[in-house]
Design a protein around this motif. Structure first.
Motif, PDB file in Angstrom:
ATOM      1  N   SER A   2       0.812  -1.213   0.000  1.00 34.96           N
ATOM      2  CA  SER A   2       0.000   0.000   0.000  1.00 34.96           C
ATOM      3  C   SER A   2       0.846   1.265   0.000  1.00 34.96           C
ATOM      4  CB  SER A   2      -0.933   0.007   1.218  1.00 34.96           C
ATOM      5  OG  SER A   2      -0.175   0.042   2.409  1.00 34.96           O
ATOM      6  N   SER A   3       2.171   1.136   0.058  1.00 35.13           N
ATOM      7  CA  SER A   3       3.033   2.311   0.059  1.00 35.13           C
ATOM      8  C   SER A   3       4.203   2.093  -0.892  1.00 35.13           C
ATOM      9  CB  SER A   3       3.560   2.601   1.472  1.00 35.13           C
ATOM     10  OG  SER A   3       4.309   1.508   1.959  1.00 35.13           O
ATOM     11  N   VAL A   4       4.739   3.198  -1.399  1.00 32.38           N
ATOM     12  CA  VAL A   4       5.867   3.144  -2.325  1.00 32.38           C
ATOM     13  C   VAL A   4       7.095   3.672  -1.600  1.00 32.38           C
ATOM     14  CG1 VAL A   4       6.735   3.756  -4.610  1.00 32.38           C
ATOM     15  CG2 VAL A   4       4.265   3.613  -4.209  1.00 32.38           C
ATOM     16  N   VAL A   5       7.943   2.780  -1.153  1.00 30.67           N
ATOM     17  CA  VAL A   5       9.165   3.166  -0.452  1.00 30.67           C
ATOM     18  C   VAL A   5      10.326   2.357  -1.004  1.00 30.67           C
ATOM     19  CG1 VAL A   5       7.969   3.818   1.674  1.00 30.67           C
ATOM     20  CG2 VAL A   5       8.801   1.483   1.398  1.00 30.67           C
ATOM     21  N   GLY A   6      11.514   2.893  -0.870  1.00 39.48           N
ATOM     22  CA  GLY A   6      12.696   2.172  -1.294  1.00 39.48           C
ATOM     23  C   GLY A   6      13.015   1.048  -0.321  1.00 39.48           C
ATOM     24  N   ARG A  19      16.193  12.212 -18.329  1.00 40.77           N
ATOM     25  CA  ARG A  19      15.555  12.892 -17.199  1.00 40.77           C
ATOM     26  C   ARG A  19      16.477  12.963 -15.989  1.00 40.77           C
ATOM     27  NH1 ARG A  19       9.489  11.768 -14.629  1.00 40.77           N
ATOM     28  NH2 ARG A  19       9.516  13.618 -13.279  1.00 40.77           N
ATOM     29  N   PHE A  20      17.416  12.023 -15.900  1.00 47.21           N
ATOM     30  CA  PHE A  20      18.302  11.976 -14.736  1.00 47.21           C
ATOM     31  C   PHE A  20      19.764  11.976 -15.171  1.00 47.21           C
ATOM     32  CE2 PHE A  20      14.408   9.532 -13.622  1.00 47.21           C
ATOM     33  CZ  PHE A  20      13.862  10.452 -12.729  1.00 47.21           C
ATOM     34  N   PRO A  21      20.228  13.073 -15.791  1.00 45.03           N
ATOM     35  CA  PRO A  21      21.624  13.133 -16.231  1.00 45.03           C
ATOM     36  C   PRO A  21      22.570  13.110 -15.027  1.00 45.03           C
ATOM     37  CG  PRO A  21      20.600  15.305 -16.367  1.00 45.03           C
ATOM     38  CD  PRO A  21      19.495  14.329 -16.079  1.00 45.03           C
ATOM     39  N   GLY A  22      23.659  12.391 -15.190  1.00 47.59           N
ATOM     40  CA  GLY A  22      24.648  12.332 -14.114  1.00 47.59           C
ATOM     41  C   GLY A  22      24.312  11.372 -12.991  1.00 47.59           C
ATOM     42  N   LEU A  23      23.254  10.590 -13.147  1.00 47.13           N
ATOM     43  CA  LEU A  23      22.856   9.675 -12.078  1.00 47.13           C
ATOM     44  C   LEU A  23      23.957   8.667 -11.765  1.00 47.13           C
ATOM     45  CD1 LEU A  23      20.736   8.583 -10.113  1.00 47.13           C
ATOM     46  CD2 LEU A  23      19.755   7.248 -12.003  1.00 47.13           C
ATOM     47  N   LEU A  24      24.656   8.196 -12.795  1.00 48.05           N
ATOM     48  CA  LEU A  24      25.694   7.195 -12.583  1.00 48.05           C
ATOM     49  C   LEU A  24      26.894   7.745 -11.808  1.00 48.05           C
ATOM     50  CD1 LEU A  24      25.790   5.286 -16.009  1.00 48.05           C
ATOM     51  CD2 LEU A  24      24.613   4.658 -13.890  1.00 48.05           C
ATOM     52  N   GLU A  25      26.992   9.061 -11.696  1.00 50.16           N
ATOM     53  CA  GLU A  25      28.095   9.664 -10.953  1.00 50.16           C
ATOM     54  C   GLU A  25      27.783   9.769  -9.463  1.00 50.16           C
ATOM     55  OE1 GLU A  25      28.834  13.408 -12.789  1.00 50.16           O
ATOM     56  OE2 GLU A  25      29.082  12.552 -14.814  1.00 50.16           O
ATOM     57  N   LEU A  26      26.548   9.472  -9.081  1.00 51.98           N
ATOM     58  CA  LEU A  26      26.148   9.560  -7.678  1.00 51.98           C
ATOM     59  C   LEU A  26      26.351   8.214  -6.990  1.00 51.98           C
ATOM     60  CD1 LEU A  26      22.804  11.562  -8.150  1.00 51.98           C
ATOM     61  CD2 LEU A  26      25.078  12.445  -7.555  1.00 51.98           C
ATOM     62  N   VAL A  66      17.881   4.784  -4.317  1.00 52.77           N
ATOM     63  CA  VAL A  66      17.775   5.577  -5.543  1.00 52.77           C
ATOM     64  C   VAL A  66      16.657   6.605  -5.401  1.00 52.77           C
ATOM     65  CG1 VAL A  66      17.118   5.489  -7.980  1.00 52.77           C
ATOM     66  CG2 VAL A  66      18.805   3.884  -7.098  1.00 52.77           C
ATOM     67  N   TYR A  67      15.571   6.235  -4.733  1.00 57.05           N
ATOM     68  CA  TYR A  67      14.473   7.179  -4.533  1.00 57.05           C
ATOM     69  C   TYR A  67      14.955   8.427  -3.784  1.00 57.05           C
ATOM     70  CZ  TYR A  67      10.861   3.896  -6.098  1.00 57.05           C
ATOM     71  OH  TYR A  67      10.072   3.063  -6.847  1.00 57.05           O
ATOM     72  N   GLU A  68      15.805   8.237  -2.782  1.00 57.56           N
ATOM     73  CA  GLU A  68      16.329   9.385  -2.048  1.00 57.56           C
ATOM     74  C   GLU A  68      17.231  10.242  -2.934  1.00 57.56           C
ATOM     75  OE1 GLU A  68      18.146   7.860   1.489  1.00 57.56           O
ATOM     76  OE2 GLU A  68      16.257   7.081   2.304  1.00 57.56           O
ATOM     77  N   LEU A  69      18.010   9.608  -3.807  1.00 58.03           N
ATOM     78  CA  LEU A  69      18.855  10.359  -4.748  1.00 58.03           C
ATOM     79  C   LEU A  69      17.997  11.167  -5.716  1.00 58.03           C
ATOM     80  CD1 LEU A  69      21.651   7.790  -5.736  1.00 58.03           C
ATOM     81  CD2 LEU A  69      21.831   9.718  -4.155  1.00 58.03           C
ATOM     82  N   LEU A  70      16.941  10.541  -6.235  1.00 63.30           N
ATOM     83  CA  LEU A  70      16.081  11.242  -7.192  1.00 63.30           C
ATOM     84  C   LEU A  70      15.394  12.428  -6.539  1.00 63.30           C
ATOM     85  CD1 LEU A  70      14.398   8.262  -9.110  1.00 63.30           C
ATOM     86  CD2 LEU A  70      16.529   9.484  -9.624  1.00 63.30           C
ATOM     87  N   ASP A  71      15.008  12.276  -5.284  1.00 62.26           N
ATOM     88  CA  ASP A  71      14.364  13.371  -4.558  1.00 62.26           C
ATOM     89  C   ASP A  71      15.356  14.505  -4.310  1.00 62.26           C
ATOM     90  OD1 ASP A  71      12.732  14.956  -3.008  1.00 62.26           O
ATOM     91  OD2 ASP A  71      12.787  13.654  -1.246  1.00 62.26           O
ATOM     92  N   GLU A  72      16.545  14.150  -3.848  1.00 63.41           N
ATOM     93  CA  GLU A  72      17.534  15.160  -3.478  1.00 63.41           C
ATOM     94  C   GLU A  72      18.115  15.900  -4.675  1.00 63.41           C
ATOM     95  OE1 GLU A  72      21.888  15.435  -1.173  1.00 63.41           O
ATOM     96  OE2 GLU A  72      20.748  13.540  -1.224  1.00 63.41           O
ATOM     97  N   HIS A  73      18.411  15.174  -5.748  1.00 61.13           N
ATOM     98  CA  HIS A  73      19.128  15.786  -6.877  1.00 61.13           C
ATOM     99  C   HIS A  73      18.228  16.202  -8.042  1.00 61.13           C
ATOM    100  CE1 HIS A  73      23.192  14.896  -5.329  1.00 61.13           C
ATOM    101  NE2 HIS A  73      22.644  13.796  -4.828  1.00 61.13           N
ATOM    102  N   VAL A 116      12.341  14.524  -7.773  1.00 66.74           N
ATOM    103  CA  VAL A 116      11.342  13.543  -8.216  1.00 66.74           C
ATOM    104  C   VAL A 116      11.059  12.561  -7.083  1.00 66.74           C
ATOM    105  CG1 VAL A 116      10.819  11.686  -9.846  1.00 66.74           C
ATOM    106  CG2 VAL A 116      12.016  13.736 -10.632  1.00 66.74           C
ATOM    107  N   ARG A 117       9.775  12.399  -6.788  1.00 70.48           N
ATOM    108  CA  ARG A 117       9.361  11.442  -5.752  1.00 70.48           C
ATOM    109  C   ARG A 117       8.295  10.519  -6.325  1.00 70.48           C
ATOM    110  NH1 ARG A 117       8.219  15.253  -0.445  1.00 70.48           N
ATOM    111  NH2 ARG A 117      10.309  16.208  -0.293  1.00 70.48           N
ATOM    112  N   PRO A 118       8.272   9.267  -5.888  1.00 73.58           N
ATOM    113  CA  PRO A 118       7.217   8.354  -6.354  1.00 73.58           C
ATOM    114  C   PRO A 118       5.880   8.708  -5.718  1.00 73.58           C
ATOM    115  CG  PRO A 118       8.568   7.273  -4.692  1.00 73.58           C
ATOM    116  CD  PRO A 118       9.230   8.592  -4.980  1.00 73.58           C
ATOM    117  N   ALA A 119       4.862   8.877  -6.554  1.00 78.92           N
ATOM    118  CA  ALA A 119       3.514   9.169  -6.056  1.00 78.92           C
ATOM    119  C   ALA A 119       2.632   7.937  -6.106  1.00 78.92           C
ATOM    120  CB  ALA A 119       2.882  10.300  -6.863  1.00 78.92           C
ATOM    121  N   GLU A 120       2.899   7.062  -7.062  1.00 81.27           N
ATOM    122  CA  GLU A 120       2.150   5.817  -7.162  1.00 81.27           C
ATOM    123  C   GLU A 120       2.978   4.799  -7.940  1.00 81.27           C
ATOM    124  OE1 GLU A 120      -1.021   5.378 -10.123  1.00 81.27           O
ATOM    125  OE2 GLU A 120      -0.819   7.528 -10.493  1.00 81.27           O
TER     126      GLU A 120
END
Length: 265
Positions: free
Chosen positions: A85-89, A154-161, A167-174, A177-181
């Motif tokens: 029922s929730s979307v978490v890493g 959409r996520f340039p430079g992701l491989l450098e992180l 990954v969800y925390e990286l997408l949010d911070e950099h 982007v957060r998962p909504a569903e």
């Protein structure tokens, strides 16, 4: 010679005593039990009764039996609850349940999307995606194999992180982007030789296969992933709304579904 006679009462008593020992911490997750002779003597039951009790415990996933010279009967490790029922890493999921989360990055690269990935992420066929393959660890033990694909543009430079955490925390911070569903499809599959090797299980052991498409608050898909969870370490939690808008559950708000271990055909 006196023949051994077992009955349901004796078997149930032995099973309950084993559960008490595990609950009290006298027998810890991952611990190898002693010989049948020693264990039967400690419990004050016959070896035949003990075998039946262990068989019941194995069917319910409390213990596991490993054949061979280095094998034996082991107390199963604690299960991880996967709440649908929730979307978490996975790291956040593990930490919330008291596990120490860890990861091993197997590979990380940019590649052309196959048809299924392109359709899920609404990309042109062959569009570039960032693929991250990792083994997820709970208290140092492998619990899942994860293949995640995200739109590279959409996520340039992701491989450098640093990719060892969430990954969800990286997408949010950099990238903000957060998962909504998320749409998840789940099925039971058997482990092939490669999966068995990296997850430290036997070939043919049951796995929980989860294919997920995650979307942001605007409904745009940003992740297409395929996870393989060890069935002996995973429990599914399903929240089912009741007639009054509440959730009827084995844990007040959800229904626990144990994926029992089964042998591959």
């Amino acid at each position: 010679m006196t023949s051994e006679v077992t009955d349901e009462t004796a078997v149930d008593a032995a099973r309950r005593r084993m559960l008490e020992l595990i609950a009290s911490g006298s027998l810890e997750p991952g611990q190898r039990l002693g010989s049948e002779r020693e264990l039967a003597s400690d419990l004050g039951v016959s070896r035949s009764t003990l075998r039946q009790a262990l068989g019941v415990l194995e069917q319910s996933g409390v213990v596991r039996r490993v054949p061979g010279r280095g094998g034996g009967t082991f107390v199963s490790r604690a299960k991880i609850e996967r709440d649908l029922s929730s979307v978490v890493g996975v790291p956040a999921l593990l930490r919330a349940q008291g596990f120490t989360a860890g990861s091993r990055v197997i590979s990380a690269s940019i590649m052309g999307a196959d048809d299924a990935t392109a359709a899920a992420l609404e990309l042109e066929p062959g569009g570039l995606v960032t693929e991250i393959v990792r083994i997820r660890l709970a208290d140092g033990s492998p619990v899942s194999l994860e293949h995640a694909r995200l739109p590279a543009s959409r996520f340039p430079g992701l491989l450098e992180l640093p990719l060892g955490g969430s990954v969800y925390e990286l997408l949010d911070e950099h990238y903000g982007v957060r998962p909504a569903e998320a749409l998840e499809r789940i099925e039971a599959v058997s482990a092939g030789p490669d999966e068995a090797s990296v997850l430290d299980i036997t070939t043919g052991a049951p796995l929980l296969s989860i294919t997920r498409t995650a979307k942001d608050a605007d409904g745009v898909p940003f992740e297409f992933s395929h996870d393989l969870f060890r069935a002996d370490r995973t429990r599914i939690l399903v929240r089912t709304p009741g007639a009054a808008g509440t959730a009827d559950s084995a844990r007040a708000r959800g229904r626990l579904v144990d994926l029992q271990a089964w042998s591959a055909p």
